[in-house]
Design a protein around this motif. Structure first.
Motif, mmCIF file in Angstrom:
data_model
loop_
_atom_site.group_PDB
_atom_site.id
_atom_site.type_symbol
_atom_site.label_atom_id
_atom_site.label_comp_id
_atom_site.label_asym_id
_atom_site.label_seq_id
_atom_site.Cartn_x
_atom_site.Cartn_y
_atom_site.Cartn_z
ATOM 1 N N GLN A 43 34.922 39.669 39.050
ATOM 2 C CA GLN A 43 35.153 38.275 39.427
ATOM 3 C C GLN A 43 34.355 37.331 38.532
ATOM 4 O O GLN A 43 34.862 36.295 38.117
ATOM 5 N N ARG A 44 33.122 37.694 38.212
ATOM 6 C CA ARG A 44 32.301 36.864 37.315
ATOM 7 C C ARG A 44 32.943 36.767 35.933
ATOM 8 O O ARG A 44 32.986 35.689 35.319
ATOM 9 N N ALA A 96 33.639 44.900 41.832
ATOM 10 C CA ALA A 96 34.530 43.767 42.105
ATOM 11 C C ALA A 96 33.814 42.451 41.804
ATOM 12 O O ALA A 96 34.406 41.524 41.233
ATOM 13 N N ARG A 97 32.544 42.372 42.153
ATOM 14 C CA ARG A 97 31.760 41.148 41.891
ATOM 15 C C ARG A 97 31.651 40.894 40.392
ATOM 16 O O ARG A 97 31.812 39.758 39.934
ATOM 17 N N ASP A 154 42.283 35.352 36.854
ATOM 18 C CA ASP A 154 42.247 35.843 38.225
ATOM 19 C C ASP A 154 42.162 37.355 38.223
ATOM 20 O O ASP A 154 42.708 38.018 37.338
ATOM 21 N N VAL A 155 41.504 37.894 39.228
ATOM 22 C CA VAL A 155 41.508 39.333 39.465
ATOM 23 C C VAL A 155 42.617 39.573 40.474
ATOM 24 O O VAL A 155 42.657 38.937 41.519
ATOM 25 N N ASP A 199 36.139 34.600 36.185
ATOM 26 C CA ASP A 199 35.795 33.177 36.260
ATOM 27 C C ASP A 199 35.414 32.645 34.881
ATOM 28 O O ASP A 199 35.844 31.557 34.494
#
Length: 96
Positions: free
Chosen positions: A78-79, A74-75, A87-88, A82
């Motif tokens: 998200q990177r 998930a991290r 958006d996730v 961004d």
């Protein structure tokens, strides 16, 4: 008479064990993510190396994600989101 793709797939899945079906589902999800990352990267006119630099990752990591050969955390997603001004989000499945 030839069989439709869905018929062939259904027949094959019926012969496979539960592990193989689960692995297929995991691959299908990884592939969907891969196509979304690749599509957004291309829309931004970025190479894998350029996206990787924006994310603080290696180009090889982006390549593995785009090939669907890894399931990003998930991290990591998200990177990437961004870096691609995206958006996730979770989307409800449609059942047919």
């Amino acid at each position: 008479m030839s069989l439709a793709y869905d018929e062939v797939v259904a027949s094959r899945r019926a012969r496979l064990g539960a592990d193989a079906v689960t692995q297929g589902e995991v691959f299908a999800q990884a592939y969907k993510i891969a196509m979304q990352v690749m599509d957004l990267r291309n829309k931004h006119g970025l190479t894998q190396s350029q996206l990787a630099k924006r994310c603080g990752m290696s180009q090889a990591d982006i390549s593995r994600i785009e090939r669907g050969s890894t399931s990003p955390t998930a991290r990591t997603l998200q990177r990437i989101a961004d870096a691609l001004e995206a958006d996730v989000c979770l989307v409800a499945r449609t059942h047919s």
